[in-house]
Scaffold this active site. Structure first.
Site, PDB file in Angstrom:
ATOM      1  N   ASN A  10       0.868  -1.184   0.000  1.00 66.77           N
ATOM      2  CA  ASN A  10       0.000   0.000   0.000  1.00 66.77           C
ATOM      3  C   ASN A  10       0.903   1.231   0.000  1.00 66.77           C
ATOM      4  OD1 ASN A  10      -1.816   2.040   0.518  1.00 66.77           O
ATOM      5  ND2 ASN A  10      -2.305   1.373   2.610  1.00 66.77           N
ATOM      6  N   LYS A  12       0.059   4.240  -0.256  1.00 62.62           N
ATOM      7  CA  LYS A  12      -0.629   5.393   0.354  1.00 62.62           C
ATOM      8  C   LYS A  12      -0.442   6.647  -0.508  1.00 62.62           C
ATOM      9  CE  LYS A  12       0.099   3.335   4.832  1.00 62.62           C
ATOM     10  NZ  LYS A  12      -0.080   3.466   6.263  1.00 62.62           N
ATOM     11  N   HIS A  96      -9.566   0.855   4.868  1.00 60.26           N
ATOM     12  CA  HIS A  96      -8.274   1.040   5.543  1.00 60.26           C
ATOM     13  C   HIS A  96      -8.485   1.928   6.773  1.00 60.26           C
ATOM     14  CE1 HIS A  96      -4.187   2.311   6.364  1.00 60.26           C
ATOM     15  NE2 HIS A  96      -3.812   1.218   5.714  1.00 60.26           N
ATOM     16  N   GLU A  98      -6.937   4.356   7.886  1.00 66.42           N
ATOM     17  CA  GLU A  98      -6.799   5.804   7.637  1.00 66.42           C
ATOM     18  C   GLU A  98      -8.080   6.365   7.030  1.00 66.42           C
ATOM     19  OE1 GLU A  98      -3.097   5.328   5.579  1.00 66.42           O
ATOM     20  OE2 GLU A  98      -2.243   4.691   7.491  1.00 66.42           O
ATOM     21  N   GLU A 168      -5.494  -5.394  10.417  1.00 62.23           N
ATOM     22  CA  GLU A 168      -4.488  -4.360  10.643  1.00 62.23           C
ATOM     23  C   GLU A 168      -4.779  -3.631  11.957  1.00 62.23           C
ATOM     24  OE1 GLU A 168      -2.537  -3.134   6.681  1.00 62.23           O
ATOM     25  OE2 GLU A 168      -4.232  -1.815   7.045  1.00 62.23           O
ATOM     26  N   GLY A 174       2.231   1.903  10.774  1.00 62.70           N
ATOM     27  CA  GLY A 174       3.160   3.033  10.643  1.00 62.70           C
ATOM     28  C   GLY A 174       3.840   3.418  11.944  1.00 62.70           C
ATOM     29  N   SER A 214       3.267  -2.430  10.285  1.00 65.11           N
ATOM     30  CA  SER A 214       4.720  -2.412  10.488  1.00 65.11           C
ATOM     31  C   SER A 214       5.421  -3.705  10.071  1.00 65.11           C
ATOM     32  CB  SER A 214       5.052  -2.066  11.943  1.00 65.11           C
ATOM     33  OG  SER A 214       4.603  -0.749  12.244  1.00 65.11           O
ATOM     34  N   GLY A 236       4.788   1.180   4.739  1.00 64.03           N
ATOM     35  CA  GLY A 236       6.109   1.803   4.610  1.00 64.03           C
ATOM     36  C   GLY A 236       7.144   0.963   3.871  1.00 64.03           C
TER      37      GLY A 236
END
Ligand code: PEP
Length: 251
Positions: A10, A12, A96, A98, A168, A174, A214, A236
């Protein structure tokens, strides 16, 4: 029942057109032909078409990070399932954390998007997961249970088989605080049992449940070794060719 491991990146709201193509090009070079693992990258929507063109005829699929549930019309700023398919997209990340927590998407919104994706050929990767305070209040199963129930309302058994779920935990996204393999496995088993209750054992056994939060090249192997962890959704660490390639190879 053996489930094919699925690793998705992802990206992002990161990268530029040229760095997206550079990343996709690097992955193509190093991962083309790795057929025992399903692989996808999810660039920002504005880049999906060019990334999909670069990855055409490879084993790396392209996903979007969101979609709108209507076909067309006066929905300024939104993108439809048909538009994504036109651009060469195969998967879509839905729900997600976010989007749930920053953009206030509710289970009902996620549900409409899942139904829209499934009414065409887009494969939904549906994210669920609890906040830190919810885990600390021992509400993980309640929260994740409600997310699964609400998000998958009215999804038929036939369609459920096509869905991918990503567990998740929000506190692990993150933050560098990865869930332990046992913490992940526990929630994955809970999710699989919920699916079994609703859809029966065969479907529960066939649905892939990715872990996200992570994941990196150092912790991936241990998490992916758990029997109910069928892949990873990587944020990430999916932005670096070497890291993402190592995660795929460790699967
Ligand atoms: C994600 O965005 O889905 C995610 C898991 O991010 P990260 O790997 O950076 O924690």
């Amino acid at each position: 029942m053996s489930r094919r491991i699925f690793i998705a990146g992802n990206w992002k709201m990161n990268l530029t057109l040229s760095s997206s193509l550079e990343l996709a090009g690097g992955l193509k070079e190093q991962l083309n032909g790795t057929n025992d693992v399903e692989i996808a990258v999810c660039p920002p929507s504005i880049y999906v078409q060019q990334v999909a063109a670069l990855l055409k005829d490879t084993n790396i699929g392209v996903g979007a990070q969101n979609v709108y549930h209507k076909d067309k019309g006066a929905f300024t700023g939104e993108i439809s399932v048909g538009m994504l398919i036109d651009a060469g997209v195969k998967y879509v990340i839905l729900g997600h954390s976010e989007r749930r927590h920053i953009l206030h998407e509710k289970n009902e919104d996620v549900n409409l998007k899942i139904l829209a994706a499934l009414s065409s050929s887009l494969i939904p990767i549906v994210c669920v997961g609890e906040l830190l305070e919810e885990r600390e209040a021992e509400a993980t199963y309640k929260v994740v249970g409600e997310q699964i129930e609400g998000s998958f309302a009215n999804v038929s058994a036939e369609d459920m088989k096509k869905c991918v779920i990503a567990y998740e935990p929000v506190w692990a996204i993150g933050t560098g605080k990865v869930a332990t393999p046992d913490q992940a496995e526990e929630v994955h088993v809970f999710i699989r049992n919920l699916i079994e209750k609703k859809y029966g054992k065969d479907i529960a056994d066939s649905v892939r449940i990715q872990y996200g939060g992570s994941v990196n090249d150092e912790n991936a192997k241990e998490i992916l070794a758990k029997p109910n962890v069928d892949g990873a959704l990587v944020g990430g660490a999916s932005l670096k060719v070497t890291q993402f390639v190592k995660i795929v190879k460790s699967a």
